[in-house]
Design an enzyme around this catalytic site. Structure first.
Site, PDB file in Angstrom:
ATOM      1  N   GLY A  42       0.513  -1.048   0.207  1.00 16.03           N
ATOM      2  CA  GLY A  42      -0.317   0.330  -0.115  1.00 16.03           C
ATOM      3  C   GLY A  42       0.769   1.132  -0.280  1.00 16.03           C
ATOM      4  O   GLY A  42       0.469   2.423  -0.455  1.00 16.03           O
ATOM      5  N   GLU A  97       4.223   4.496   5.660  1.00 12.42           N
ATOM      6  CA  GLU A  97       2.912   3.601   5.917  1.00 12.42           C
ATOM      7  C   GLU A  97       1.804   3.956   5.293  1.00 12.42           C
ATOM      8  O   GLU A  97       1.390   5.693   5.373  1.00 12.42           O
ATOM      9  CB  GLU A  97       2.228   3.255   6.944  1.00 12.42           C
ATOM     10  CG  GLU A  97       1.394   2.231   7.663  1.00 12.42           C
ATOM     11  CD  GLU A  97       1.657   0.621   7.089  1.00 12.42           C
ATOM     12  OE1 GLU A  97       1.251   1.333   5.390  1.00 12.42           O
ATOM     13  OE2 GLU A  97       1.570   0.059   7.525  1.00 12.42           O
ATOM     14  N   ASP A  98       0.832   3.486   4.348  1.00  9.90           N
ATOM     15  CA  ASP A  98      -0.529   4.179   4.174  1.00  9.90           C
ATOM     16  C   ASP A  98      -1.147   4.662   4.708  1.00  9.90           C
ATOM     17  O   ASP A  98      -1.802   6.157   4.749  1.00  9.90           O
ATOM     18  CB  ASP A  98      -0.544   3.956   2.710  1.00  9.90           C
ATOM     19  CG  ASP A  98      -1.366   1.883   3.347  1.00  9.90           C
ATOM     20  OD1 ASP A  98      -0.398   1.600   3.562  1.00  9.90           O
ATOM     21  OD2 ASP A  98      -2.152   1.055   2.486  1.00  9.90           O
ATOM     22  N   ASP A 101      -4.010   1.634  10.838  1.00 11.65           N
ATOM     23  CA  ASP A 101      -5.184   0.705  11.701  1.00 11.65           C
ATOM     24  C   ASP A 101      -5.465   0.845  12.205  1.00 11.65           C
ATOM     25  O   ASP A 101      -5.831   0.886  13.167  1.00 11.65           O
ATOM     26  CB  ASP A 101      -6.100   0.456  10.343  1.00 11.65           C
ATOM     27  CG  ASP A 101      -7.547   0.076  10.028  1.00 11.65           C
ATOM     28  OD1 ASP A 101      -8.061   0.570  10.416  1.00 11.65           O
ATOM     29  OD2 ASP A 101      -8.050  -0.975   9.188  1.00 11.65           O
ATOM     30  N   LYS A 129      -6.305   6.098  11.395  1.00  7.28           N
ATOM     31  CA  LYS A 129      -7.757   6.023  11.670  1.00  7.28           C
ATOM     32  C   LYS A 129      -7.612   5.777  12.942  1.00  7.28           C
ATOM     33  O   LYS A 129      -8.208   4.469  13.572  1.00  7.28           O
ATOM     34  CB  LYS A 129      -8.303   4.607  10.674  1.00  7.28           C
ATOM     35  CG  LYS A 129      -9.632   4.803   9.621  1.00  7.28           C
ATOM     36  CD  LYS A 129      -9.504   3.318   9.359  1.00  7.28           C
ATOM     37  CE  LYS A 129     -10.169   3.607   8.448  1.00  7.28           C
ATOM     38  NZ  LYS A 129     -10.574   2.707   7.387  1.00  7.28           N
ATOM     39  N   PHE A 150     -14.152   2.871   4.822  1.00  9.45           N
ATOM     40  CA  PHE A 150     -13.328   2.169   4.091  1.00  9.45           C
ATOM     41  C   PHE A 150     -12.728   2.801   2.377  1.00  9.45           C
ATOM     42  O   PHE A 150     -13.037   3.881   1.755  1.00  9.45           O
ATOM     43  CB  PHE A 150     -13.680   0.918   3.478  1.00  9.45           C
ATOM     44  CG  PHE A 150     -13.272   0.406   2.775  1.00  9.45           C
ATOM     45  CD1 PHE A 150     -12.326  -1.139   3.520  1.00  9.45           C
ATOM     46  CD2 PHE A 150     -12.861  -0.176   1.792  1.00  9.45           C
ATOM     47  CE1 PHE A 150     -11.782  -1.527   3.185  1.00  9.45           C
ATOM     48  CE2 PHE A 150     -11.332  -1.016   0.996  1.00  9.45           C
ATOM     49  CZ  PHE A 150     -10.715  -1.880   1.960  1.00  9.45           C
ATOM     50  N   VAL A 151     -11.474   3.551   2.534  1.00  9.61           N
ATOM     51  CA  VAL A 151     -10.736   3.881   1.627  1.00  9.61           C
ATOM     52  C   VAL A 151      -9.983   3.481   0.424  1.00  9.61           C
ATOM     53  O   VAL A 151      -9.312   1.944   1.377  1.00  9.61           O
ATOM     54  CB  VAL A 151      -9.557   5.160   2.018  1.00  9.61           C
ATOM     55  CG1 VAL A 151     -10.938   6.333   2.848  1.00  9.61           C
ATOM     56  CG2 VAL A 151      -8.916   4.746   3.231  1.00  9.61           C
ATOM     57  N   ARG A 163      -5.765   0.606  -6.630  1.00  6.08           N
ATOM     58  CA  ARG A 163      -4.987   1.127  -6.119  1.00  6.08           C
ATOM     59  C   ARG A 163      -3.662   2.068  -6.648  1.00  6.08           C
ATOM     60  O   ARG A 163      -3.013   3.209  -5.810  1.00  6.08           O
ATOM     61  CB  ARG A 163      -3.296   0.310  -5.858  1.00  6.08           C
ATOM     62  CG  ARG A 163      -3.275  -0.904  -5.253  1.00  6.08           C
ATOM     63  CD  ARG A 163      -2.135  -1.577  -4.768  1.00  6.08           C
ATOM     64  NE  ARG A 163      -1.887  -3.159  -4.009  1.00  6.08           N
ATOM     65  CZ  ARG A 163      -2.434  -2.898  -2.763  1.00  6.08           C
ATOM     66  NH1 ARG A 163      -1.861  -2.051  -2.194  1.00  6.08           N
ATOM     67  NH2 ARG A 163      -2.601  -4.723  -2.410  1.00  6.08           N
TER      68      ARG A 163
HETATM   69  C1  PRP Z   1      -2.767  -1.893   5.744  1.00  2.14           C
HETATM   70  C2  PRP Z   1      -2.210  -1.024   5.882  1.00  2.14           C
HETATM   71  C3  PRP Z   1      -1.671  -1.049   6.315  1.00  2.14           C
HETATM   72  C4  PRP Z   1      -1.565  -2.589   7.475  1.00  2.14           C
HETATM   73  C5  PRP Z   1      -2.547  -1.065   8.419  1.00  2.14           C
HETATM   74  O1  PRP Z   1      -1.861  -3.233   4.401  1.00  2.14           O
HETATM   75  O2  PRP Z   1      -1.191  -0.969   4.420  1.00  2.14           O
HETATM   76  O3  PRP Z   1       0.020  -2.119   6.537  1.00  2.14           O
HETATM   77  O4  PRP Z   1      -3.207  -3.065   6.411  1.00  2.14           O
HETATM   78  O5  PRP Z   1      -3.313  -2.277   8.989  1.00  2.14           O
HETATM   79  P1  PRP Z   1      -3.518  -2.123  10.432  1.00  2.14           P
HETATM   80  O6  PRP Z   1      -3.300  -1.265  11.988  1.00  2.14           O
HETATM   81  O7  PRP Z   1      -4.193  -2.481  11.086  1.00  2.14           O
HETATM   82  O8  PRP Z   1      -1.972  -3.066  10.956  1.00  2.14           O
HETATM   83  P2  PRP Z   1      -3.154  -4.775   4.270  1.00  2.14           P
HETATM   84  O9  PRP Z   1      -2.207  -5.726   4.623  1.00  2.14           O
HETATM   85  O10 PRP Z   1      -3.869  -4.199   3.721  1.00  2.14           O
HETATM   86  O11 PRP Z   1      -1.403  -4.842   2.791  1.00  2.14           O
HETATM   87  P3  PRP Z   1      -1.454  -3.933   1.399  1.00  2.14           P
HETATM   88  O12 PRP Z   1      -0.469  -2.643   1.574  1.00  2.14           O
HETATM   89  O13 PRP Z   1      -0.752  -5.090   0.711  1.00  2.14           O
HETATM   90  O14 PRP Z   1      -2.418  -3.522   0.653  1.00  2.14           O
END
Ligand code: PRP
Length: 174
Positions: A42, A97-98, A101, A129, A150-151, A163
């Site tokens: 991400g 980080e993107d 959560d 978030k 949900f973004v 993406r």
């Molecule tokens: C997403 C996002 C963070 C993580 C955050 O990754 O990029 O790395 O979730 O969530 P958390 O704070 O609940 O741990 P994802 O696992 O969706 O993988 P991606 O980056 O490959 O889409």
């Protein structure tokens, strides 16, 4: 049911904020190199823009992390799927980080990276978030605090789609 996208943060707003974040980081780290470590997948778009907004010499690294049981029954089980190719010992490290959560991913990663003795270790996230947090995470640089929507876009996906959108959008059922 088909999904529609509603623009939530425009590409222009993102670019302006990323420039500000880059200026702040450049001021906070007058001496390089800073090791920028993006979490796949991400964070790849944010990394590309943030890295160019940082004027301090930087090195670009990626790490792959996967987690299981995220969501309501989050087990907090996380593992590295692609490790760094370099040692970070004695270096300034900024994790890119993107979105933060639950905080499960970053809690795990920060513990792992701390063991590798960086000179400093901080986090820059484009989105935060806070309502969803299960584990406390100290984030030095936050682009936008957002509500629990949900973004997608600007690197963030839904089932691997969206993406490549330039804006950050909220997905809703049409
Ligand atoms: C997403 C996002 C963070 C993580 C955050 O990754 O990029 O790395 O979730 O969530 P958390 O704070 O609940 O741990 P994802 O696992 O969706 O993988 P991606 O980056 O490959 O889409």
């Amino acid at each position: 049911m088909p999904l529609t996208q509603r623009v939530f943060i425009t590409a222009e707003q993102i670019q302006n904020r990323v420039r500000e974040m880059g200026a702040q980081i450049s001021a906070d780290y007058p001496e390089g190199p800073i090791y920028l470590i993006a979490i796949l997948k991400g964070a790849f778009v944010f990394m590309a823009d943030l890295a160019r907004a940082i004027k301090t010499p930087a090195r670009i690294e990626f790490i792959g992390i996967s987690s299981y049981g995220r969501g309501k029954s989050s087990s907090g089980q996380v593992k590295v799927t692609k490790d760094l190719d370099v040692s970070i010992e004695g270096h300034h490290v900024l994790v890119v980080e993107d979105i933060v959560d639950s905080g499960v991913t970053l809690t795990y990663l920060m513990n792992l990276l701390k063991q590798r003795r960086p000179k400093s270790l901080q986090i820059a996230t484009l989105l935060d978030k806070p309502e969803r947090r299960l584990r406390p995470v100290e984030v030095a640089y936050v682009g936008f605090k957002i509500p629990d929507e949900f973004v997608v876009g600007y690197g963030l996906d839904f089932a691997e789609d969206y993406r490549n959108l330039s804006d950050i959008c909220v997905l809703a059922e049409a």
